[in-house]
Design an enzyme around this catalytic site. Sequence first.
Site, PDB file in Angstrom:
ATOM      1  CE  LYS A  37      -0.130 -11.737 -14.073  1.00 28.52           C
ATOM      2  NZ  LYS A  37      -0.425 -10.283 -14.193  1.00 28.52           N
TER       3      LYS A  37
ATOM      4  CE  LYS B 232       5.487  -9.292  -5.037  1.00 30.38           C
ATOM      5  NZ  LYS B 232       4.490  -8.197  -5.142  1.00 30.38           N
TER       6      LYS B 232
ATOM      7  CE  LYS C 157       4.250  -3.322  -9.695  1.00 28.36           C
ATOM      8  NZ  LYS C 157       3.741  -4.345  -8.770  1.00 28.36           N
TER       9      LYS C 157
ATOM     10  N   GLY D 271      -3.066  -4.855 -12.005  1.00 31.17           N
ATOM     11  CA  GLY D 271      -3.186  -3.608 -11.253  1.00 31.17           C
ATOM     12  C   GLY D 271      -2.095  -3.442 -10.213  1.00 31.17           C
ATOM     13  CG  ASP D 272       1.278  -1.757  -7.786  1.00 33.50           C
ATOM     14  OD1 ASP D 272       1.617  -2.826  -7.271  1.00 33.50           O
ATOM     15  OD2 ASP D 272       1.683  -0.654  -7.354  1.00 33.50           O
TER      16      ASP D 272
ATOM     17  CB  THR E 205      -2.954  -8.606  -2.594  1.00 35.49           C
ATOM     18  OG1 THR E 205      -2.987  -8.759  -4.007  1.00 35.49           O
ATOM     19  CG2 THR E 205      -1.557  -8.228  -2.151  1.00 35.49           C
TER      20      THR E 205
HETATM   21  P1  NDP Z   1      -4.471   1.197  -4.087  1.00 28.17           P
HETATM   22  O1  NDP Z   1      -4.239   2.273  -5.069  1.00 28.17           O
HETATM   23  O2  NDP Z   1      -5.719   0.411  -4.140  1.00 28.17           O
HETATM   24  O3  NDP Z   1      -4.351   1.775  -2.606  1.00 28.17           O
HETATM   25  C1  NDP Z   1      -3.185   2.427  -2.189  1.00 28.17           C
HETATM   26  C2  NDP Z   1      -3.417   2.929  -0.780  1.00 28.17           C
HETATM   27  O4  NDP Z   1      -2.181   3.386  -0.242  1.00 28.17           O
HETATM   28  C3  NDP Z   1      -4.379   4.107  -0.727  1.00 28.17           C
HETATM   29  O5  NDP Z   1      -5.028   4.098   0.515  1.00 28.17           O
HETATM   30  C4  NDP Z   1      -3.425   5.301  -0.847  1.00 28.17           C
HETATM   31  O6  NDP Z   1      -3.940   6.507  -0.303  1.00 28.17           O
HETATM   32  C5  NDP Z   1      -2.250   4.811  -0.047  1.00 28.17           C
HETATM   33  N1  NDP Z   1      -1.015   5.407  -0.587  1.00 28.17           N
HETATM   34  C6  NDP Z   1      -0.451   5.167  -1.796  1.00 28.17           C
HETATM   35  N2  NDP Z   1       0.641   5.905  -1.972  1.00 28.17           N
HETATM   36  C7  NDP Z   1       0.749   6.629  -0.843  1.00 28.17           C
HETATM   37  C8  NDP Z   1       1.705   7.570  -0.422  1.00 28.17           C
HETATM   38  N3  NDP Z   1       2.734   7.935  -1.193  1.00 28.17           N
HETATM   39  N4  NDP Z   1       1.515   8.119   0.803  1.00 28.17           N
HETATM   40  C9  NDP Z   1       0.482   7.744   1.582  1.00 28.17           C
HETATM   41  N5  NDP Z   1      -0.453   6.859   1.228  1.00 28.17           N
HETATM   42  C10 NDP Z   1      -0.301   6.301   0.026  1.00 28.17           C
HETATM   43  O7  NDP Z   1      -3.187   0.230  -4.208  1.00 28.17           O
HETATM   44  P2  NDP Z   1      -3.023  -1.266  -3.715  1.00 28.17           P
HETATM   45  O8  NDP Z   1      -3.789  -1.500  -2.460  1.00 28.17           O
HETATM   46  O9  NDP Z   1      -3.239  -2.149  -4.864  1.00 28.17           O
HETATM   47  O10 NDP Z   1      -1.461  -1.317  -3.402  1.00 28.17           O
HETATM   48  C11 NDP Z   1      -0.918  -1.032  -2.114  1.00 28.17           C
HETATM   49  C12 NDP Z   1       0.470  -1.634  -2.010  1.00 28.17           C
HETATM   50  O11 NDP Z   1       0.393  -3.046  -2.200  1.00 28.17           O
HETATM   51  C13 NDP Z   1       1.491  -1.152  -3.037  1.00 28.17           C
HETATM   52  O12 NDP Z   1       2.776  -1.143  -2.448  1.00 28.17           O
HETATM   53  C14 NDP Z   1       1.436  -2.220  -4.108  1.00 28.17           C
HETATM   54  O13 NDP Z   1       2.634  -2.259  -4.863  1.00 28.17           O
HETATM   55  C15 NDP Z   1       1.279  -3.446  -3.241  1.00 28.17           C
HETATM   56  N6  NDP Z   1       0.732  -4.642  -3.870  1.00 28.17           N
HETATM   57  C16 NDP Z   1      -0.459  -4.622  -4.538  1.00 28.17           C
HETATM   58  C17 NDP Z   1      -0.976  -5.778  -5.085  1.00 28.17           C
HETATM   59  C18 NDP Z   1      -2.301  -5.829  -5.747  1.00 28.17           C
HETATM   60  O14 NDP Z   1      -2.717  -6.917  -6.148  1.00 28.17           O
HETATM   61  N7  NDP Z   1      -3.020  -4.730  -5.878  1.00 28.17           N
HETATM   62  C19 NDP Z   1      -0.223  -7.039  -5.015  1.00 28.17           C
HETATM   63  C20 NDP Z   1       0.975  -6.973  -4.226  1.00 28.17           C
HETATM   64  C21 NDP Z   1       1.424  -5.804  -3.704  1.00 28.17           C
HETATM   65  P3  NDP Z   1      -4.436   7.667  -1.289  1.00 28.17           P
HETATM   66  O15 NDP Z   1      -5.644   7.101  -1.980  1.00 28.17           O
HETATM   67  O16 NDP Z   1      -4.724   8.812  -0.408  1.00 28.17           O
HETATM   68  O17 NDP Z   1      -3.298   7.923  -2.242  1.00 28.17           O
HETATM   69  O1  2IT Z   2       2.976  -6.206  -6.710  1.00 24.19           O
HETATM   70  C1  2IT Z   2       2.249  -7.101  -7.189  1.00 24.19           C
HETATM   71  O2  2IT Z   2       2.481  -8.297  -7.010  1.00 24.19           O
HETATM   72  C2  2IT Z   2       1.059  -6.691  -7.940  1.00 24.19           C
HETATM   73  N1  2IT Z   2       0.788  -5.503  -8.052  1.00 24.19           N
HETATM   74  C3  2IT Z   2       0.195  -7.721  -8.602  1.00 24.19           C
HETATM   75  C4  2IT Z   2       0.806  -8.166  -9.891  1.00 24.19           C
HETATM   76  C5  2IT Z   2      -0.034  -9.104 -10.733  1.00 24.19           C
HETATM   77  O3  2IT Z   2       0.414  -9.362 -11.859  1.00 24.19           O
HETATM   78  O4  2IT Z   2      -1.078  -9.569 -10.303  1.00 24.19           O
END
Ligand code: NDP
Ligand code: 2IT
Length: 450
Positions: free
Chosen positions: A96, A120, A132, A171-172, A215
């Site tokens: 997952k 996690k 992943k 998603g991520d 999240t």
């Molecule tokens: P999104 O794609 O929705 O948003 C990512 C954000 O981070 C955007 O604002 C993006 O800006 C910015 N960003 C991404 N890469 C870069 C970079 N290299 N430099 C600067 N800004 C960057 O992703 P999420 O919000 O889903 O994910 C954000 C983080 O949270 C990640 O580390 C992900 O692994 C983690 N995460 C996500 C979960 C989820 O459920 N979605 C769960 C747990 C962790 P821009 O649009 O300009 O690229």
């Molecule tokens: O980093 C993470 O935990 C996620 N992007 C969410 C993973 C999930 O299966 O909901």
Amino acid sequence: MLQQLDVQQELEDVYEKALRRNPGEPEFHQALREVFDTLGPVVARHPEYHEQAILQRMVEPERQIMFRVPWVDDAGVVQVNRGFRVQFNSALGPFKGGLRFHPSVNLGIVKFLGFEQTFKNALTGMGIGGGKGGSDFDPHGRSDAEVMRFCQSFMTELHRHIGEYTDVPAGDIGVGGREIGYLFGQYKRLTNRYEGVLTGKGVGWGGSLARTEATGFGAVIFADRMLATKGQSMEGQRVIISGSGNVAIYAVAKAQELGAHVVTFSDSSGYVVDEAGVDLGLLREVKEVERGRAADYVARRPGSRLIQGGRVWDVPCTVALPCATQNELDVHGAEALVRGGVVAVAEGANMPTTPDATEALQGADVLFAPGKAANAGGVATSALEMQQNAGRDPWSFSQVASRLETIMDGIHDECANTAEEYGDPGNYVLGANVAGFTKVADAMLAHGVI
Ligand code: NDP
Ligand code: 2IT
């Protein structure tokens, strides 16, 4: 009990061997280092982990899939991307973890994420293994039709490797509701099965209410529980947040709901300071509806400003929530946070804090929550989505949100109690690593050498 010296040598040997076998993957090496640095005491207590080569097996993914993803863009040009799915560990349940679409994606990044995900997911207590995936495809600036064709091509290979009892992606970065929709449609078409093979689905067709929020909400709940150990709460805190995607937006929302004052967000074009408090409605409109840039927010929000080329960590705050990407908070950023009066840092992103930055924060007695604990609310709610799919029984928003809160409380307490048990109270990094590792290790022992 193994001698402490033998244990350190054993951990070093496994780590060195992993480096040699996975060259050129600095993020994976970093994730291994961070976990290994905290495992000495638990391995010393459990000679059976050593005898059964648990560490050696844990650093080796069960399966790694890489594939070509060809598709045709709107101009009729054939594009070729690379797809990945690393199925890291299924000791606790089906693999997952999310899919990331970003030009920086490579095998090492997917491996670091899959490794972290394993611990996690163990912390959630929900019966999910770790995996992943993703691609170096960049959805920015692509039309819906291009994103759809890419997703269809990606799933045309991936569908052979996933399933509700095998591997359940979500998603991520770069993968939200739109992408999950196209991926699900193609999976259903190819397999003729309508099943909970992906999470983060639309609420009208199998998704869970509150998964979008989970999240960010969870990370703020975790920060609130950490603050409570010092007699504080989120109320009245001055909060800075990086990122403006799924995690960041709902971290803003929850922090504001709990009475905090959020003054920043960012994207790859820079960071925005809005001293009046981030306007959540406008942020959502710009980012979720228009897929716009930080400058589009500033243009419509008098008093806010966009700073390009600087670092958001220079903005004084009491709580910082890095919610963008790995290694965005380095030691200089950490020192700036400490100078600015930070009390707590909770990682909404995966591994956003570099190891020396973590050390600087912990050394300054800042409450520090690692992502594998603080951002686990997303995947935990994905597991609740799987539960709803299996039972064909959608739950209300408040049912899911209250389960999320209970789960985050449980993760907080387990990390805190484990840190205390291992003689380092308040060290949430140690607590999360040891608690997560132990669950996975014990299941692997029970399953024999596989
Ligand atoms: P999104 O794609 O929705 O948003 C990512 C954000 O981070 C955007 O604002 C993006 O800006 C910015 N960003 C991404 N890469 C870069 C970079 N290299 N430099 C600067 N800004 C960057 O992703 P999420 O919000 O889903 O994910 C954000 C983080 O949270 C990640 O580390 C992900 O692994 C983690 N995460 C996500 C979960 C989820 O459920 N979605 C769960 C747990 C962790 P821009 O649009 O300009 O690229
Ligand atoms: O980093 C993470 O935990 C996620 N992007 C969410 C993973 C999930 O299966 O909901």
